[in-house]
Enzyme design. Structure first.
Site, mmCIF file in Angstrom:
data_model
loop_
_atom_site.group_PDB
_atom_site.id
_atom_site.type_symbol
_atom_site.label_atom_id
_atom_site.label_comp_id
_atom_site.label_asym_id
_atom_site.label_seq_id
_atom_site.Cartn_x
_atom_site.Cartn_y
_atom_site.Cartn_z
ATOM 1 N N GLN A 1 47.936 49.580 31.490
ATOM 2 C CA GLN A 1 48.596 48.258 32.544
ATOM 3 C C GLN A 1 49.785 47.428 31.888
ATOM 4 O O GLN A 1 50.163 46.495 32.022
ATOM 5 C CB GLN A 1 47.606 47.206 33.372
ATOM 6 N N HIS B 1 44.528 44.638 32.349
ATOM 7 C CA HIS B 1 44.507 43.173 31.993
ATOM 8 C C HIS B 1 45.111 41.977 31.723
ATOM 9 O O HIS B 1 44.320 41.286 31.393
ATOM 10 C CB HIS B 1 43.241 43.186 32.584
ATOM 11 N N GLU C 1 41.089 37.370 44.870
ATOM 12 C CA GLU C 1 41.418 35.522 45.696
ATOM 13 C C GLU C 1 43.189 35.512 45.264
ATOM 14 O O GLU C 1 43.927 35.907 44.188
ATOM 15 C CB GLU C 1 41.231 34.956 43.972
ATOM 16 N N TYR D 1 36.749 28.331 37.097
ATOM 17 C CA TYR D 1 36.731 29.519 38.694
ATOM 18 C C TYR D 1 36.084 30.916 38.676
ATOM 19 O O TYR D 1 35.764 31.612 39.184
ATOM 20 C CB TYR D 1 38.464 30.091 38.674
ATOM 21 N N TYR E 1 32.685 47.985 39.161
ATOM 22 C CA TYR E 1 33.251 49.287 39.531
ATOM 23 C C TYR E 1 31.780 50.164 40.069
ATOM 24 O O TYR E 1 31.540 50.945 39.977
ATOM 25 C CB TYR E 1 34.462 49.502 38.651
#
Ligand SMILES: [Ca+2]
Ligand SMILES: [Ca+2]
Length: 395
Positions: free
Chosen positions: A104, A172, A263, A273, A284
């Protein structure tokens, strides 16, 4: 409940069947509130916009408009492009630091300093190499010098922030950046390492508030803890790829849940959070994660999505081209291959509409004329096209 069922229906159906029917399935409250502003023009596919395929990039990740209407586009492999919308020409901005391209990561976000017209400062984020195959997001600022022949360079580049610690893996990073009220905001993903999102010795899995030079404001909520904790505005986030301030100055973010549980959060100073302790999704590998309602000490999301939308990017729309969207959030969806409109009402928010785009949406921006611009993701069947949405019927 209704929204979840609609989302489930959409995910189960062929992509082509989703956009128009979702638009028509707008909840009654939405219809009532917006009936007056709703334009008559709808394209044959039920969407209020026409889509123009403008040009194409190599794994584009982010874009921002310059005051002259040209577009800076980052490409994940490590290139920045300058797209001249009027002339349909693409140039290159050189001087980009070396990035770790893979998974990513790569070259990430690009935003302009609020006083860009005077100081020509741009801020970029990217995946930076560390020792022993580790990597971490970095944010740098530099002066953008345009060369008059369709390209330019970043000069006097300085790295002003880094993820701590650098870790293995290539997921991430999040690394979205935003200016608001003279402060620099950075969303820092958990790097798929889970526990750092709760660890104040790390700035992973956090939303951060910095001065424009990367220094730490003395009035941050954890300033007295020092170190990277002093950067933190909120914690317990997973992969927050989009955030914005609404017109009343509230900060909202979206983040990808694990298996389920995407979210939308109202981000409040100093709040936790809950990730990875709670999530409305699960791991997963099937291991459950307790849902938010089991741990009220953690701030619960305002919206959760299961099936997920895979939110990639977030703007608040205030243009004139789509007056019925004014004040709405627009989210790009990757796995959902959609553009999701969020209606805000004070501290509540809901999904108002979802438009099927038939392709993974990586980035959303509002253009100078109020058109909505999207970047397709690269790979996984998406081609990296730049798309321009204008009102259906040319209105
Ligand atoms: Ca952008
Ligand atoms: Ca759960």
């Amino acid at each position: 409940m209704t929204r979840t069922l609609l989302a489930a229906t959409c995910a189960a159906a062929l992509a082509a069947a989703c956009g128009g029917s979702n638009g028509q399935s707008t909840p009654a409250a939405d219809t009532a509130a917006e009936a007056a502003a709703e334009p008559a023009a709808r394209a044959a596919d039920g969407r209020p916009f026409a889509v123009e395929q403008v040009t194409r990039f190599d794994e584009p990740w982010a874009m921002t408009f310059l005051p002259d209407g040209r577009l800076l586009v980052t490409e994940k492999p490590g290139t920045m492009r300058l797209y001249d919308v009027a002339r349909d020409t693409v140039g290159e901005i050189v001087g980009i630091p070396e990035v770790v391209h893979g998974g990513q990561g790569g070259l990430g976000d690009v935003v302009l300093h609020p006083d860009f017209e005077d100081n020509h400062l741009v801020y970029i984020s990217y995946a930076e190499a560390g020792d022993d195959d580790t990597a971490g997001a970095a944010v740098a600022r530099a002066r953008l010098v345009l060369d008059g022949s369709g390209g330019g360079s970043l000069q006097d580049l300085e790295v002003i922030w880094r993820q701590v610690p650098k870790v293995t893996g290539r997921g991430h990073y999040a690394h979205r950046i935003l200016f608001h009220d003279g402060m620099l905001w950075i969303s820092s993903g958990d790097r798929q390492k889970f526990d750092p999102a709760q660890d104040m010795q790390s700035n992973l899995g956090k939303i951060l508030r910095l001065n424009e030079d990367g220094s730490v404001p003395g009035d941050n909520p954890f300033a007295d803890q020092g170190g990277v904790a002093a950067e933190v505005w909120s914690l317990g986030h997973r992969n927050p790829l989009g955030f914005l301030f609404d017109a009343e100055g509230r900060l909202w973010n979206h983040e990808m849940g694990p298996k389920g549980g995407d979210e939308l959060n109202l981000v409040v100073r100093g709040e936790n959070y809950g990730y990875p302790i709670v999530s409305n999704g699960d791991h997963y590998d099937g291991r459950p994660i307790p849902n938010h309602d089991t741990r009220p000490e953690f701030r619960a999301p305002v919206i959760t999505w299961t099936p997920v939308i895979s939110p990639s990017s977030f703007i608040i729309y205030d243009g004139g081209a789509f007056p019925e969207w004014s004040g709405s959030g627009l989210i790009g969806g990757l796995s959902s291959q959609s553009l999701v409109r969020i209606a805000f009402d004070g501290e509540s928010a809901r999904e108002a509409e979802r438009f099927d785009m038939g392709t993974r949406i990586r980035e959303v921006e509002q253009g100078p004329d109020g058109a909505v611009w999207l970047l397709e993701d690269g790979g996984r069947g998406a081609s990296g096209n730049l798309l321009k949405l204008t009102p259906a019927g040319g209105g």
